[in-house]
Motif scaffolding. Sequence first.
Motif, PDB file in Angstrom:
ATOM      1  N   SER A   1       0.803  -1.223   0.000  1.00 33.85           N
ATOM      2  CA  SER A   1       0.000   0.000   0.000  1.00 33.85           C
ATOM      3  C   SER A   1       0.838   1.276   0.000  1.00 33.85           C
ATOM      4  O   SER A   1       0.386   2.327  -0.470  1.00 33.85           O
ATOM      5  CB  SER A   1      -0.934   0.009   1.219  1.00 33.85           C
ATOM      6  OG  SER A   1      -0.177  -0.019   2.426  1.00 33.85           O
TER       7      SER A   1
ATOM      8  N   LEU B   1       2.975   5.810  -2.498  1.00 32.42           N
ATOM      9  CA  LEU B   1       3.043   6.975  -1.614  1.00 32.42           C
ATOM     10  C   LEU B   1       4.468   7.472  -1.385  1.00 32.42           C
ATOM     11  O   LEU B   1       4.669   8.450  -0.662  1.00 32.42           O
ATOM     12  CB  LEU B   1       2.401   6.636  -0.265  1.00 32.42           C
ATOM     13  CG  LEU B   1       0.959   6.128  -0.294  1.00 32.42           C
ATOM     14  CD1 LEU B   1       0.469   5.845   1.125  1.00 32.42           C
ATOM     15  CD2 LEU B   1       0.038   7.127  -0.986  1.00 32.42           C
TER      16      LEU B   1
ATOM     17  N   SER C   1      -4.611   3.278  -2.310  1.00 28.35           N
ATOM     18  CA  SER C   1      -3.857   4.248  -1.508  1.00 28.35           C
ATOM     19  C   SER C   1      -3.393   5.408  -2.365  1.00 28.35           C
ATOM     20  O   SER C   1      -3.448   6.575  -1.930  1.00 28.35           O
ATOM     21  CB  SER C   1      -2.666   3.567  -0.830  1.00 28.35           C
ATOM     22  OG  SER C   1      -1.734   3.104  -1.796  1.00 28.35           O
TER      23      SER C   1
ATOM     24  N   ALA D   1      -5.083   9.039  -1.809  1.00 29.39           N
ATOM     25  CA  ALA D   1      -4.142  10.034  -1.285  1.00 29.39           C
ATOM     26  C   ALA D   1      -4.211  11.323  -2.082  1.00 29.39           C
ATOM     27  O   ALA D   1      -4.031  12.423  -1.537  1.00 29.39           O
ATOM     28  CB  ALA D   1      -2.722   9.475  -1.314  1.00 29.39           C
TER      29      ALA D   1
ATOM     30  N   TRP E   1      -2.754  11.246   2.370  1.00 29.81           N
ATOM     31  CA  TRP E   1      -2.267   9.881   2.567  1.00 29.81           C
ATOM     32  C   TRP E   1      -2.741   9.252   3.868  1.00 29.81           C
ATOM     33  O   TRP E   1      -2.991   8.042   3.916  1.00 29.81           O
ATOM     34  CB  TRP E   1      -0.741   9.833   2.458  1.00 29.81           C
ATOM     35  CG  TRP E   1       0.021  10.451   3.593  1.00 29.81           C
ATOM     36  CD1 TRP E   1       0.458  11.734   3.678  1.00 29.81           C
ATOM     37  CD2 TRP E   1       0.465   9.794   4.795  1.00 29.81           C
ATOM     38  NE1 TRP E   1       1.144  11.934   4.864  1.00 29.81           N
ATOM     39  CE2 TRP E   1       1.167  10.754   5.559  1.00 29.81           C
ATOM     40  CE3 TRP E   1       0.350   8.497   5.288  1.00 29.81           C
ATOM     41  CZ2 TRP E   1       1.739  10.459   6.799  1.00 29.81           C
ATOM     42  CZ3 TRP E   1       0.916   8.196   6.518  1.00 29.81           C
ATOM     43  CH2 TRP E   1       1.609   9.163   7.264  1.00 29.81           C
TER      44      TRP E   1
ATOM     45  N   ALA F   1      -6.298   8.119   3.427  1.00 34.93           N
ATOM     46  CA  ALA F   1      -6.278   7.045   2.437  1.00 34.93           C
ATOM     47  C   ALA F   1      -5.875   5.726   3.090  1.00 34.93           C
ATOM     48  O   ALA F   1      -6.510   4.685   2.869  1.00 34.93           O
ATOM     49  CB  ALA F   1      -5.320   7.388   1.301  1.00 34.93           C
ATOM     50  N   LEU F   2      -4.813   5.750   3.902  1.00 37.10           N
ATOM     51  CA  LEU F   2      -4.379   4.530   4.578  1.00 37.10           C
ATOM     52  C   LEU F   2      -5.391   4.083   5.632  1.00 37.10           C
ATOM     53  O   LEU F   2      -5.528   2.887   5.903  1.00 37.10           O
ATOM     54  CB  LEU F   2      -3.005   4.744   5.222  1.00 37.10           C
ATOM     55  CG  LEU F   2      -1.821   4.828   4.260  1.00 37.10           C
ATOM     56  CD1 LEU F   2      -0.515   5.017   5.033  1.00 37.10           C
ATOM     57  CD2 LEU F   2      -1.730   3.575   3.387  1.00 37.10           C
TER      58      LEU F   2
ATOM     59  N   LEU G   1      -8.144   2.247   3.714  1.00 39.79           N
ATOM     60  CA  LEU G   1      -7.632   0.933   3.336  1.00 39.79           C
ATOM     61  C   LEU G   1      -7.498   0.032   4.564  1.00 39.79           C
ATOM     62  O   LEU G   1      -7.810  -1.167   4.509  1.00 39.79           O
ATOM     63  CB  LEU G   1      -6.282   1.086   2.637  1.00 39.79           C
ATOM     64  CG  LEU G   1      -5.665  -0.187   2.051  1.00 39.79           C
ATOM     65  CD1 LEU G   1      -6.573  -0.778   0.976  1.00 39.79           C
ATOM     66  CD2 LEU G   1      -4.282   0.104   1.470  1.00 39.79           C
TER      67      LEU G   1
END
Length: 410
Positions: free
Chosen positions: A34, A38, A160, A164, A169, A172-173, A176
């Motif tokens: 993931s 990033l 991700s 993001a 980010w 986003a994480l 997820l």
Amino acid sequence: MTTSSVIRRGTPAFLRANVAFFLSAFAIFASLYSVQPLLPIFAAEFGLDAGTSSLSLSVTTATLAVALLFASLVADRLGRKTLMVWAILLTAALGLLLPLAPNWYALLAIRTLMGLTLSGLPAVAMVYLAEEMDPDALGFSMGLYIGGTAIGGMAGRLLSGVLADWIGWRPALLVLGVAIAAAAIAVVLLLPTPHNSARTRLGLRDLARLIRLQFNDAGLPWLFASAFLLMGSFVTLYNYAGFRLALPPFNLSHSAIAAIFVVYLLGSISSTWAGGLAQRLGRRKVYWILVLTMTIGVFLTLIPSTPIIIAGLAIATIGYFAAHGIASAWVARRALVGRAQASAIYLFAYYLGSSVLGTLGGYAWVAWGWNGVMLVSGGAAIAALLVAFRMVQLPPLPVPELPPEPPTAV
């Protein structure tokens, strides 16, 4: 194994097991990869260079590489299901902590621990299926599990990266992480209790002896070297393609860069196709051509054109997945003693290549730009091609080969 204890097609246990294994593969490999899209965001957020930002992936794969060598010992003591359940639950918990990391060092610490927890599933998943599934159901279940690893790796990168770009980010994480946690809970509820697990209870001395035996074979060390070089080249290519494509003259958004990971679907198709081709024509005749295909794709990315770069990534992906599928199955075919240890060494070299060359490529990018990345990624691809030529010259095994096994998951 008694016929009454195996999991048969069409039974509720068959459905539960397959759903559980697909979701577990998705969760584990989405967690692992993931952070790859990033890396440019981490570099900007924490004031890092490309090589240092790549540590967010490299520390995980390095820890995973070492842990895989010893996971079988843990599985013998805890049991297959217990190890898998704890592995996926702890991975999910660490994934939820990741977006809360207050600084770069905390993020690296979480990702390092994640390497330990991640190892519990790939180390025993295929063994569980081989022990518990009826032979008529095994091929389908193995294929579904491997498909889950490919889709999980792609989805983790894609979600991700795209999220993001829209929400940052950390959120986003978190999104997820919630999805992975839901998958983990489903696995705990669905995964059937195994009834045919072999408890060999190897000690450290036995493990060391079986590992040493693998290096007595004329071909296995070359396959281990292939794993290091192929994975190192491939991860380096993708780690820093995002850095390059975000800069002029390309100026792609993070969403657009993340969308490139859709070409992983081509890799999943190519590995299946190549396996059948190798069975018809022979691995020695096919393997070097696939490594050459990957090498051509790697060097196509030198051309400063967005369509050609994406085409190069796609060609490299097709060649890589096909070559890796053949090489990982080749290990299982050549290892006449200690097949589990041979596969563990292959995976150790595989993830070590990701860590070492993946990070080295970042410092090469800082020093020399994309030419530096090519020095690492392209150099590893050429070295892998030389190893493939060496594999063509190997004499056949002096005893009949064992039945084929499915390729190791990515």
